[in-house]
Structures are given as structure tokens and as C-alpha cells.
Scaffold this active site. Sequence first.
Site, PDB file in Angstrom:
ATOM      1  N   HIS A   1       3.909  61.103  68.339  1.00 59.13           N
ATOM      2  CA  HIS A   1       4.528  61.004  69.799  1.00 59.13           C
ATOM      3  C   HIS A   1       4.109  60.119  70.491  1.00 59.13           C
ATOM      4  CE1 HIS A   1       5.718  65.332  69.094  1.00 59.13           C
ATOM      5  NE2 HIS A   1       4.616  65.649  68.563  1.00 59.13           N
TER       6      HIS A   1
ATOM      7  N   CYS B   1       9.142  58.544  70.060  1.00 59.42           N
ATOM      8  CA  CYS B   1      10.128  58.579  71.263  1.00 59.42           C
ATOM      9  C   CYS B   1       9.811  57.200  71.857  1.00 59.42           C
ATOM     10  CB  CYS B   1       9.810  59.772  72.130  1.00 59.42           C
ATOM     11  SG  CYS B   1      10.141  61.344  71.592  1.00 59.42           S
TER      12      CYS B   1
END
Length: 430
Positions: free
Chosen positions: A196, A238
Site C-alpha cells: 500500500h 497506489c
Amino acid sequence: MLVSVDNHLLGHTRTNAARPSRPPPSHRRREHGPTTTMTRTIATILAVLAVTLVLALPSFASPPAANATAADDATNNWAVLVCTSRYWFNYRHVANTLSMYRTVKRLGIPDDQILLLLADDMACNPRNSRPASVINNAEDRLDLYGDTVEVDYRGYEVTVENFMRLLTDRMPEHTPRSKRLLTDEKSRILVFMTGHGGDEFLKFQDKEELGAQDLADAFAQMWEKRRYREVLFMVDTCQANTLYSRISAPNVVAVGSSAKDESSYSHHMDMNLGVSVIDRFTYANLEALESVHLASASASSPGGLNRTSSLADLFATYDPVKLASTPGVRSDLSKRPLESIPILDFFGASLTGAKVPRDEDRVVLEARLEVSPVPTVEKVARPTEEEVGESKAPRPVGPVKVGPASSWRAYLHAAALAGLVGIMSFVTLV
């Protein structure tokens, strides 16, 4: 008689007075002192200048090996594969890393040149309905964990500090070789990271972050210490493209799964496990690389990649519509165009002149054991005794050292030292 004696003494005195006085030996040496001092000074200056010129000659004669742009003398390929996420709902990140691990092993990188970092052990998680296995597809056709997985860093060992130390080789003396990246100036390195992330950072275990500047500094140190020839940095997270925005070290190609303010999405989920099993960007790479086999120059699927395909061919397979994000590629730091960099230069055993640091027959055998069908195996020439000797030579433990100087430079240094000794001896005698 008295008068004659006095005249004789007087004549002797006059004779001595008429003779020119002779200075003592010490006075004569003082007359030549300034000349001798000047000679010694000039000789010393010339000797120092000569030695300085000879010692500086190698740096002007040829550039350092690490700054060379040619890739035909690279001798070893390495992979650093990092999953930074914990917890069951991040199952897909572990599957991403293990999928890349399986691919680079299948294409020829030996296990002792792969550093695998897994922040969690999904195979032994009590929620896993398939104990001791990790899958990346809903049809459960392939167990990524298997019996041959060698995890080098697991659980709480996967930290930002350990990752930075791994890249820069700033490790404690007792660190085993299996936990070290023992590369040199002739190494190509694939660095794959998943987890992440956000704008210029990647989270490690939801507790700490690796910043874009931290990563840039690590690559810069690696280049200064001659720890690589070329690096391919690939990140699936991301806003992944922001993570390589600050890299300035030469010979680095970077690729990310999503642009700034974009998310990186999962591909599909397994209903039995109840979680997603792989991300879209990693799936796209694996789908393209699955058609590559060392045993055949042709692709296993029509229109797919083969062992002679380039990084440009791989990147051209990315479809922003299927990825639901904008993949990014940065190649301005590389001195080779993407079209001239074969995919096996980073994802496997290079076929462009680099020596494969393992037995070629073993590579073909491993490819034959994979689930994907392999065409007729071509007989691969075995390495010569010299190449085998080089591949079996023990790698040094500790910080990477600069390669030894060539023989002619060593002769120049020896000649300069001998000349300096001779000049100083001559000056001393004079």
C-alpha cells in the site's frame, strides 16, 4: 750569527705572509651549499610531480568500470522481491511477490541470487482454506508457495531499515550470505515492490513508510559503491509512479502501476478464500512473461513475448483500460533505449552476452518442470572450465570493493614508486 738568525726568521715570516690564506674545508662546503640545496629542491619537486601524474593517469586513461554504458560484460542477474503488507486481507500482495519469484526462477535466476522479503506468511494463516499454499488464480491451478520457496526476510524482519541496508550493503558482520545482496559493478538487479502506498511513499506493515527520497538515496549509494550495472525498479501500489520521481542515479529504468492520485486495483478474488488473489498490474506482467521460455526462441502463445523480446515489448502490453490506472515508465536515466534491453536482462538469465552464473542444463530442467508446456528442448552449450571456475569462485563478504586495477596500471605504479626511491637516494648521495 745572531743577526743572520734574525734575518732568516724574518724572511720565513714574510714568505708565510705573502702566501694566500686557504679557507678551512668547512668554508669551501658552505660556498657550494646554495647550489646543492637548489638541486635537491628541484629534484624533489620533479619526483613528486612525476608520481602524481602517474597515479592520476589511470583515471584519465579510461572511465571507471561502473560508469561504462556497455552491457555485454554484465555477468550476473539478481532480483530483490519485496512484499510490504501484513494481514489476511492483503493476501494479494504476497501472491504478487511469489508470482514474480516463480517467474524469475523459471527464467533462470538462481535462488541464491534472489532476495525474497515477505511481511506475512499467508500459507500458514489459520484463515487459509488451502493450508501451506498460496495461489494467484481462482482456478487453483498453481501453488506459488510449493516446496522450493526460500524466504530470506519474513514477518517483522521486513522493515524500511533492513531494506535500505540490504540495498546499500550496510549489514552487521554476522549477517549470513543468504540475507545479503552480494552484487558488483557488473550486476543487473530487478527490484520489485508491492504493498500500500501514496504520493511518494510506500507503507511497510502499516507501521512505517519508505519515502521516494529514501529510495533515491539508496540507489545513489549503490551507484557510488559500484553495486550494479543496471537496475529495473518495478512497483505495484497506489500512486506508484510517484515513488521513482526523485531517482537520479544512472542506469535505472523504473515502471509503476498507477499515476499520482490513482489507485492500483486487484484483478479478481477467490470465493473460498474470500480475498483478492492478485493485482492487475502484476497479473499483466505475468501474463506477458508466461509465454517466454529459455528452451525456445518462439513464444508459447501467438503474439506473445519470447526470450528475445525487449522491455519496450513488455511495457507495450500494458492496457490502461484493463488496469483501470495509468502505468508509467521512466527511462531517461538509462543509457540504453528500452528497445535494446532484452527482458531476460532482468527477469532471467540474459542471452545478450552475459555469463549465466549457473549450469544451463539446470535452467532448462526447471523450465521443463513448470506447469506451462515447453517446446522441444534445444541442447545448450555447457560453459567452459574458465567460466565454471569464475562462477564457483567464492564471493567476498563485506562491502563491495572496487575491481582491481589492470596489469599495466599496476606496472606504472610500481615504476613510479621505484623511480621515486631512486631519485631520493640520488639526492641523498649528492
